[in-house]
Design an enzyme around this catalytic site. Structure first.
Site, mmCIF file in Angstrom:
data_model
loop_
_atom_site.group_PDB
_atom_site.id
_atom_site.type_symbol
_atom_site.label_atom_id
_atom_site.label_comp_id
_atom_site.label_asym_id
_atom_site.label_seq_id
_atom_site.Cartn_x
_atom_site.Cartn_y
_atom_site.Cartn_z
ATOM 1 N N GLY A 265 -2.598 15.461 1.966
ATOM 2 C CA GLY A 265 -2.192 14.069 1.864
ATOM 3 C C GLY A 265 -3.333 13.128 1.593
ATOM 4 N N SER A 266 -3.476 12.083 2.440
ATOM 5 C CA SER A 266 -4.483 11.045 2.204
ATOM 6 C C SER A 266 -5.828 11.358 2.841
ATOM 7 C CB SER A 266 -3.976 9.711 2.757
ATOM 8 O OG SER A 266 -2.943 9.196 1.960
ATOM 9 N N MET B 267 -13.416 0.116 -6.250
ATOM 10 C CA MET B 267 -12.833 -0.715 -7.304
ATOM 11 C C MET B 267 -11.415 -0.280 -7.649
ATOM 12 S SD MET B 267 -13.838 -3.441 -8.513
ATOM 13 C CE MET B 267 -12.487 -4.431 -9.113
ATOM 14 N N ARG C 213 -9.185 0.749 -5.498
ATOM 15 C CA ARG C 213 -8.234 0.246 -4.494
ATOM 16 C C ARG C 213 -7.819 -1.202 -4.779
ATOM 17 N NH1 ARG C 213 -10.877 3.770 0.412
ATOM 18 N NH2 ARG C 213 -9.434 5.507 0.182
ATOM 19 N N GLY D 8 20.842 -11.429 -2.751
ATOM 20 C CA GLY D 8 22.063 -10.741 -2.348
ATOM 21 C C GLY D 8 22.380 -9.556 -3.243
ATOM 22 N N GLU E 60 -4.173 6.176 -3.442
ATOM 23 C CA GLU E 60 -5.529 5.622 -3.240
ATOM 24 C C GLU E 60 -5.795 5.384 -1.751
ATOM 25 O OE1 GLU E 60 -7.807 4.972 -5.841
ATOM 26 O OE2 GLU E 60 -6.332 6.078 -6.992
ATOM 27 N N GLY E 61 -5.095 6.123 -0.890
ATOM 28 C CA GLY E 61 -5.248 5.974 0.552
ATOM 29 C C GLY E 61 -4.155 5.090 1.101
ATOM 30 N N THR E 62 -3.369 5.615 2.034
ATOM 31 C CA THR E 62 -2.248 4.848 2.592
ATOM 32 C C THR E 62 -2.750 3.620 3.358
ATOM 33 O OG1 THR E 62 -2.309 6.064 4.661
ATOM 34 C CG2 THR E 62 -0.928 6.988 2.902
#
Length: 396
Positions: free
Chosen positions: A126-127, A245, A247, A349, A373-375
């Site tokens: 994952g991250s 850069m 992120r 709505g 790019e990282g949670t």
């Protein structure tokens, strides 16, 4: 002093990008509903549009330049659509940023002309890139690295000519054992099995990669540093600077979707006769209608996130360290775009959730900008380290 006021030249350049966005939106729904296909690199209207478009004024020293203008252009481009472009730039992937940051002069010369994706995420890590399990084993008899592992959610994975992929050369060394390698498409053992299926950005070029006894030359190690230091993370931190850069750029992508949602909702409220009185002032929001008050709060959230992102770009342009600020703007924008796009749907709505509008698509598309790019959670850990001097062990 930070000054984000735009010059006439800045406005002209952004207006061109917004005009492209008006055309791009004609294709947005079609490509979203045909996920297995790739959006065209050039739309049919491109030649006529650019032939008839007024010439852009030349940028001067008084105009907004560098990373700040780049981030504004990213927002404007994504205001049109996340995946479709009137004429796509087919160079400069995330892997090219890593090559520029960590490659040798010879590697930049050899690989700089190729579109390079960047493969980090794996099914099991994952991250947290420090848990990369793809391996690179040196065969000293042939002077080759032998790669084995699987990568997922590789941006520009289909279009890319090659990849900067992360692998460990020594699992027992942890982060210090992780290195980056340059691998060209067509190398035996390097396969692209499929394009990923996703909640949003369905048309976007996102692929899975598989490396099976994939042999590459020894000199394809990015930066050519084979050492594994015992007392530090080695080149890991250096490679992570690539994100300082990317992120803010990811934040800008999501903010482009949020910007589109804000504009569409404002237009709908004005058509419905809802008054947006910006002179109400602090403490006076109770005199507005519920819809107007909610919308104005979303606008304020958007402006705050936009300024945080531009500030990060400004620092990069001044050569100032922006590691923590890049995480601040990424974390803030990730949450903001979710609130903004969902809030706009709630204001409008049922029509807001309808596929007659692109609003529900902007909500789905922007969701990923809080994940890759990282949670947001990862960004908050980085911020905590920066503000409170916590170590990696403290935050486990």
């Amino acid at each position: 002093m930070i000054d984000f006021r735009l010059t006439e030249t800045d406005e002209a350049h952004l207006a061109r990008t917004f005009a492209e966005g008006e055309i791009i939106r004609r294709y947005a729904r079609e490509v979203d509903e045909n996920e297995a296909e790739m959006p065209p690199n050039v739309l049919p209207e491109a030649d006529e549009f650019y032939a008839n478009a007024p010439a852009l004024p030349e940028v001067g020293p008084e105009d907004t330049q560098g990373p700040v203008m780049m981030l504004l252009q990213i927002m404007a481009g994504n205001w049109g659509d996340y995946s479709v472009r009137l004429r796509r730039n087919t160079s400069g992937g995330l892997g090219n940023a890593a090559l520029s940051a960590a490659g040798t002069d010879e590697q930049k010369e050899k690989w700089g002309g190729l579109l390079l994706s960047m493969a980090i995420t794996e099914p099991g890590c994952g991250s947290d890139p420090s848990r990369v399990s793809t391996t690179a084993v040196l065969d000293e008899e042939t002077n080759e690295w032998v790669l084995n592992g699987e990568k997922i959610f590789v941006t520009t994975g289909i279009r890319a000519d090659g990849v900067v992929m992360w692998a460990t050369i020594d699992k027992s060394a942890g982060r210090a054992g992780i290195k980056s390698f340059l691998v060209e498409k067509g190398t035996p053992g390097f396969e692209v099995p499929h394009k990923e299926k996703k909640l949003g950005i369905r048309a976007d070029d996102t692929a899975a990669y598989v490396f099976s006894d994939c042999r590459i030359p020894r000199e394809n190690l990015l930066g050519l540093d084979e050492t594994i230091p015992k007392a530090s993370s080695g080149g890991f931190r250096g490679v992570m600077k690539t994100f300082n850069m990317t992120r803010p750029a990811t934040a800008a992508m999501g903010l482009g979707c949020a910007w589109a949602a804000i504009d569409l909702t404002r237009e709908a409220l004005e058509e419905a006769g809802v008054v947006l009185d910006y002179t109400t002032g602090p403490g006076g929001l109770g005199r507005l209608s519920a819809a107007a008050e909610k919308f104005m709060r979303l606008e304020a959230l958007f402006e705050a996130s936009k300024l945080a992102t531009l500030q990060c770009g400004w620092m990069a342009g001044k050569g100032l360290p922006n590691n923590m600020e890049s995480s601040v703007c990424k974390a803030h924008a990730g949450g903001a775009v979710r609130q903004i796009t969902q809030g706009c749907i709630e204001i409008l709505g049922s029509i807001g959730a309808s596929r007659e509008l692109l609003l529900e698509k902007w909500m789905r598309d922007s969701r990923i900008t809080d994940i890759y790019e990282g949670t947001g959670e990862i960004q908050r850990l980085i911020i905590a380290r920066g503000l409170l001097d916590y170590t990696r062990q403290d935050l486990k």
